[in-house]
Design a protein around this motif. Structure first.
Motif: not given
Length: 287
Positions: A65-68, A73-74, A89-93, A193-194
């Motif tokens: 859900a976070y990725i979607q 925006i990323a 995305l990885a940093q945000g997660m 994570t990536i």
């Protein structure tokens, strides 16, 4: 059921890791070093009251859900500045615990960016490197992603923008080398994570001409801020862009080829859903 338990444990681990990892550069300096615990508490209570509805209705993110939610925006920030979408995305997660940490829920801050002397927005206080550290508050998560890009546009990170925008491994190690994080395993954490969530699928290569133009634009922006008073990094202005008016016979493909970008990048820059364009329509393209 077992998968759900494993996923919940992973979220707990990420939340704990985000707190434990000392983010040297993002932390910055507290713009209110003398604030009392009472003042910090009252400030946080006021913010939480104002955002009570959003907090009460908050639905915890899964990784998917976070990725979607934030992949668009990323990708947009990648196309503008060259920061791999996978890195963002990885940093945000990692920093926000899939967006489920209190800083993300209350302050919409997904990267742990702290207040600096030039910050004119609202603040949220948490114990981090020191008691009552000041963190930036955003109106929405997208502003946090934009501020993350602007934060990286400074001299210490300038060399990273000369990397290919799909070279996430070099970006991960480059961030650590530039002082973004003091955790010695920070690059490996980002890379794992990536790869675990296949975030590299959102990265895009760029042609040689496009890369040169992008580097020149971003590095010029970085150089223009050296030896100048700091400004609020949540800039409302956009980078130098070029508008193109659609002509008869144009398609997204032909326009993308003309300006050295992909169709997906062109659609992202202009928030397009359909694959069609109209004569006279103004499109933004990356110089």
């Amino acid at each position: 059921m077992n998968q759900r338990i494993v996923h919940c444990l992973l979220i707990v681990v990420l939340l704990c890791s985000a707190c434990a990892a000392k983010r040297k550069a993002v932390i910055g300096s507290n713009s209110n070093p003398g604030i009392s615990s009472r003042e910090a508490h009252n400030n946080n209570e006021q913010l939480e009251r104002e955002r009570n509805a959003a907090i009460q209705n908050f639905v915890p993110y899964t990784a998917a859900a976070y990725i979607q939610r934030f992949k668009a925006i990323a990708v947009q920030e990648m196309n503008l500045y060259g920061i791999p979408a996978s890195i963002t995305l990885a940093q945000g997660m990692f920093e926000s615990g899939f967006g489920n940490g209190s800083l993300a829920k209350v302050a919409n801050n997904h990267f742990g960016i702290k207040c600096t002397s030039d910050w004119q927005g609202r603040s949220y206080y948490k114990n981090d490197d020191r008691e009552n550290d000041c963190f930036r508050v955003y109106d929405n998560p997208e502003d946090s992603f934009r501020d993350h890009s602007n934060f990286l546009k400074r001299k210490r990170y300038a060399a990273l923008f000369e990397l290919d925008k799909n070279d996430y491994e070099s970006w991960a190690y480059g961030l650590k080398a530039a002082g973004y994080a003091t955790n010695p395993k920070y690059p490996e954490l980002l890379i794992s994570t990536i790869q675990k969530y296949h975030l590299e699928q959102y990265d895009r290569p760029e042609g040689e001409v496009q890369k040169i133009k992008r580097e020149d634009r971003v590095l010029t922006e970085i150089n223009s801020t050296i030896n100048k008073p700091a400004q609020d990094t949540l800039s409302k202005s956009t980078p130098d862009q070029r508008l193109y008016a659609v002509r008869q016979g144009d398609t997204l493909y032909s326009i993308s080829r003309r300006f050295g970008i992909t169709v997906d990048e062109l659609k992202t820059l202009n928030h397009l859903i359909a694959d069609t364009v109209k004569i006279g329509q103004l499109l933004t393209v990356v110089k």
